[in-house]
Design a protein around this motif. Structure first.
Motif, mmCIF file in Angstrom:
data_model
loop_
_atom_site.group_PDB
_atom_site.id
_atom_site.type_symbol
_atom_site.label_atom_id
_atom_site.label_comp_id
_atom_site.label_asym_id
_atom_site.label_seq_id
_atom_site.Cartn_x
_atom_site.Cartn_y
_atom_site.Cartn_z
ATOM 1 N N ARG A 27 0.790 -1.510 -0.114
ATOM 2 C CA ARG A 27 0.409 0.397 0.096
ATOM 3 C C ARG A 27 0.466 0.810 -0.562
ATOM 4 N NH1 ARG A 27 -3.561 -2.398 3.966
ATOM 5 N NH2 ARG A 27 -5.380 -3.295 2.894
ATOM 6 N N HIS A 28 0.304 2.128 -0.836
ATOM 7 C CA HIS A 28 1.380 3.197 -1.008
ATOM 8 C C HIS A 28 2.592 3.315 -0.950
ATOM 9 C CE1 HIS A 28 -2.898 5.139 0.177
ATOM 10 N NE2 HIS A 28 -2.802 4.105 1.800
ATOM 11 N N GLY A 29 2.894 2.563 -1.646
ATOM 12 C CA GLY A 29 4.666 2.189 -1.537
ATOM 13 C C GLY A 29 5.590 1.793 -1.364
ATOM 14 N N ARG A 30 4.584 1.243 0.270
ATOM 15 C CA ARG A 30 5.531 0.011 1.177
ATOM 16 C C ARG A 30 4.704 -1.132 1.623
ATOM 17 N NH1 ARG A 30 10.277 2.853 3.066
ATOM 18 N NH2 ARG A 30 9.754 4.766 1.977
ATOM 19 N N VAL A 31 5.663 -1.543 1.955
ATOM 20 C CA VAL A 31 5.246 -3.528 2.444
ATOM 21 C C VAL A 31 4.009 -2.770 3.058
ATOM 22 C CG1 VAL A 31 5.381 -5.479 3.410
ATOM 23 C CG2 VAL A 31 6.746 -4.310 1.692
ATOM 24 N N ALA A 32 3.034 -3.246 3.557
ATOM 25 C CA ALA A 32 1.735 -2.725 4.648
ATOM 26 C C ALA A 32 1.648 -4.023 5.028
ATOM 27 C CB ALA A 32 0.787 -2.623 3.596
ATOM 28 N N ALA A 410 20.620 0.337 -0.561
ATOM 29 C CA ALA A 410 19.134 0.553 -0.794
ATOM 30 C C ALA A 410 18.703 0.189 0.906
ATOM 31 C CB ALA A 410 18.042 -1.266 -1.438
ATOM 32 N N PRO A 411 18.270 0.886 1.891
ATOM 33 C CA PRO A 411 18.635 1.482 2.920
ATOM 34 C C PRO A 411 17.081 1.188 3.018
ATOM 35 C CG PRO A 411 18.514 3.735 2.099
ATOM 36 C CD PRO A 411 18.704 3.018 0.733
ATOM 37 N N GLN A 412 16.301 1.361 1.889
ATOM 38 C CA GLN A 412 14.466 0.828 2.711
ATOM 39 C C GLN A 412 14.152 -0.521 1.973
ATOM 40 O OE1 GLN A 412 12.548 2.655 4.412
ATOM 41 N NE2 GLN A 412 14.458 3.658 5.426
ATOM 42 N N SER A 413 14.663 -1.054 1.124
ATOM 43 C CA SER A 413 15.004 -2.177 0.811
ATOM 44 C C SER A 413 15.389 -3.902 0.996
ATOM 45 C CB SER A 413 15.419 -2.187 -0.744
ATOM 46 O OG SER A 413 14.434 -1.048 -1.781
ATOM 47 N N GLY A 414 15.462 -4.730 0.147
ATOM 48 C CA GLY A 414 16.199 -5.937 0.682
ATOM 49 C C GLY A 414 15.088 -7.223 1.949
ATOM 50 N N ARG A 415 14.532 -6.629 2.479
ATOM 51 C CA ARG A 415 12.960 -7.105 3.222
ATOM 52 C C ARG A 415 11.916 -6.684 3.041
ATOM 53 N NH1 ARG A 415 17.992 -5.306 6.235
ATOM 54 N NH2 ARG A 415 18.648 -7.703 7.282
ATOM 55 N N LEU A 416 11.036 -7.908 2.784
ATOM 56 C CA LEU A 416 9.698 -7.970 2.945
ATOM 57 C C LEU A 416 9.168 -7.576 4.671
ATOM 58 C CD1 LEU A 416 8.850 -10.978 0.082
ATOM 59 C CD2 LEU A 416 8.900 -8.060 0.382
ATOM 60 N N GLN A 417 9.198 -6.287 4.715
ATOM 61 C CA GLN A 417 8.414 -6.581 6.269
ATOM 62 C C GLN A 417 7.784 -5.081 6.223
ATOM 63 O OE1 GLN A 417 12.518 -6.227 8.240
ATOM 64 N NE2 GLN A 417 12.549 -7.805 9.030
ATOM 65 N N ALA A 418 6.777 -4.570 7.228
ATOM 66 C CA ALA A 418 6.173 -3.534 7.157
ATOM 67 C C ALA A 418 6.640 -2.352 7.676
ATOM 68 C CB ALA A 418 5.292 -3.836 8.473
ATOM 69 N N GLY A 419 6.628 -1.572 6.303
ATOM 70 C CA GLY A 419 6.896 0.013 6.878
ATOM 71 C C GLY A 419 8.561 -0.471 5.192
ATOM 72 N N ARG A 420 8.632 -1.141 4.879
ATOM 73 C CA ARG A 420 10.091 -0.792 4.196
ATOM 74 C C ARG A 420 9.164 -0.785 2.572
ATOM 75 N NH1 ARG A 420 15.344 -2.543 5.433
ATOM 76 N NH2 ARG A 420 15.056 -2.899 8.078
ATOM 77 N N ALA A 421 10.096 -0.469 1.658
ATOM 78 C CA ALA A 421 10.165 -0.314 0.239
ATOM 79 C C ALA A 421 9.393 -1.360 -0.223
ATOM 80 C CB ALA A 421 10.850 0.664 -0.639
ATOM 81 N N ALA A 422 8.770 -1.543 -1.483
ATOM 82 C CA ALA A 422 7.540 -2.254 -1.779
ATOM 83 C C ALA A 422 7.832 -2.521 -3.145
ATOM 84 C CB ALA A 422 5.828 -1.526 -1.907
ATOM 85 N N ASP A 423 9.689 -3.162 -2.920
ATOM 86 C CA ASP A 423 10.259 -3.687 -4.171
ATOM 87 C C ASP A 423 9.831 -5.107 -4.127
ATOM 88 O OD1 ASP A 423 10.714 -1.087 -4.541
ATOM 89 O OD2 ASP A 423 13.049 -1.266 -3.616
ATOM 90 N N VAL A 424 9.604 -5.785 -4.992
ATOM 91 C CA VAL A 424 9.070 -7.058 -4.784
ATOM 92 C C VAL A 424 9.184 -8.013 -6.307
ATOM 93 C CG1 VAL A 424 6.912 -8.118 -3.646
ATOM 94 C CG2 VAL A 424 6.985 -6.293 -3.003
#
Length: 457
Positions: A27-32, A410-424
């Motif tokens: 949602r909104h560019g982030r992992v919700a 990539a400080p906001q990427s690399g993990r699928l966790q709530a609040g991180r960038a939605a790069d999937v």
């Protein structure tokens, strides 16, 4: 924009978790959220993707890429690629699930890196090799991509302007490695004879003249005569002429390139950023020396492509183990050793080093021939399939481990966790190269294996 991805094997990138039939909410560019299930009666206000038969992982982070910006190419500062070429390289990265690349063509300016980042969905980050000796090596080897402005840049200015690492320090183009075998030696021979030798033929000619460690005293006349015959050069050049061609192509840049490695590691120590060094047979001595000199001073040095085929497998293992003992993380490059096999035709080094527990920290690609390296996502699958790491660990080597190793990439990427960038990435479980969907900042940039309009900006 909201997206629900459900039914696939979710590998969050943390290195220790796999969720069968998991759920990822964007949602909104982030992992919700990342969930173990989705209530089928619960409505979702957004797009739903059925990921059954797929793996779902963070966008991959490639810490060793070349040709992904409009700046000078390689450590030799070769001529800049046309826009179609560097944009095409970024397309290939994205279609294979890579959402962040570190440009190790270190003579590019940050304005050029930002242009690539702005115009393409892939996050393009910059490194710098603007060091006096490295610049001298580039000018001896090639230098056609340099401008007065790029010559005037320094590592200090580049770091202040957003570069996240110093590198690539050294390279096959300036240190008598694969870049010489692939480009410069064949070009020099063709100019004199009209014969274009293949990469393997160039390597055999070079090693007959200079050995594997780039040493003029290693000259082997008999081996050169054999290599010349196999390359179709007999009678076209005398052995003295051929020896001179090889030496004139390789040696001028060699010493300044070695000096540039030292300059770069010392600059990394002073500036508090990681250095990425070219690990190969020609650099083994300087790397050993620097390990001893910098031991305990806190500098972060990443040994690139520790599986470089100029080493023997035993040499590669010995140097990587020594590096680990001195706190130098190791990167293994897939080159094109899995599928394409144009430039690297053996996987012995790859399997030996990855089979050693905890020896290799991260995976990358390097460049291959004309950018035709094997896909980073194929490397991830191979590491898991060969039993070198569990799937969770293999994915982490191209996601969170890279983000942790190079702060700023990539400080906001690399993990699928709530609040991180939605790069999937959503890819077929049978063959990870079957990339179905890629999201960057929550925007779908690959759909059903094809780029969307949002991939280019």
């Amino acid at each position: 924009m909201s997206t629900l991805i459900q039914g696939g094997t979710v590998v969050p990138g943390t290195g220790d978790t796999v969720i069968a039939n998991g759920v990822v909410v964007l949602r909104h560019g982030r992992v919700a959220d990342v969930l173990t299930r989705w209530d089928p009666v619960q409505e979702f206000a957004g797009e739903t993707i059925d990921a059954a038969g797929c793996v779902v992982m963070p966008g991959l982070i490639n810490c060793h890429a070349h040709g992904v910006s409009p700046g000078p190419l390689f450590p030799s500062a070769a001529a800049r690629l046309a826009e179609q070429a560097w944009m095409g390289n970024l397309d290939r990265h994205l279609l294979a699930g890579t959402t962040t690349v570190l440009n190790l063509c270190g003579f590019a300016g940050m304005d050029e890196v930002r242009e690539a980042d702005r115009r393409h969905a892939v996050h393009v980050r910059g490194a710098t090799s603007h060091l006096p000796a490295a610049l001298q090596a580039a000018q001896f080897a090639d230098g056609r991509g340099l401008t007065a402005r790029t010559r005037a840049l320094t590592v200090e200015r580049m770091i202040d302007d957003g570069a996240v690492a110093i590198g690539e320090l050294g390279g096959g183009q300036t240190l008598g490695g694969g870049g010489q075998d692939l480009v410069y030696i064949p070009a020099a021979i063709e100019k004199l004879t009209g014969v274009r030798v293949e990469i393997g033929q160039a390597r055999r000619l070079k090693e007959a003249v200079l050995g594997r460690f780039i040493d003029a005293s290693a000259f082997d006349a008999e081996a050169l005569d054999t290599a010349a015959y196999e390359a179709g050069l007999s009678g076209r050049l005398t052995m003295d002429e051929l020896r001179t061609v090889i030496e004139d192509s390789v040696l001028p840049s060699f010493v300044p390139a070695i000096t540039g490695i030292r300059e770069g590691v010392l600059a990394a120590s002073r500036l508090g950023v990681p250095a990425i060094v070219h690990s190969a047979s020609a650099t083994a001595r300087i790397l050993r020396d620097l390990m001893a000199e910098t031991r305990g001073n806190g500098v972060q040095v990443i040994a690139a492509h520790v599986n470089h085929p100029s080493h023997s497998p035993a040499e590669a293992l010995e140097l990587a183990v020594l590096g680990r003992g001195n706190g130098w993380p190791a990167e293994a490059s897939v080159f094109d050793l899995l599928h394409r096999r144009h430039t690297v035709t053996t996987r012995d080094h790859w399997d030996l080093l990855l089979g050693e527990p905890g020896l290799v920290s991260v995976l990358a690609t390097d460049y291959g021939r004309d950018g035709e390296h094997d896909e980073l996502i194929a490397a991830v699958q191979d590491v898991a399939a060969q039993g070198h790491r569990p799937l969770a660990g293999a994915v982490a080597m191209a996601t969170s481990a890279v983000a942790d190793l190079i702060p700023g990439i990539a400080p906001q990427s690399g993990r699928l966790q709530a609040g991180r960038a939605a790069d999937v990435v959503v890819a077929g479980a049978e063959d990870f190269r079957d990339v179905r969907y890629v999201f960057v900042d929550g925007i779908c940039v690959v759909r059903e294996g094809k780029l969307t309009a949002e991939a280019h900006r």
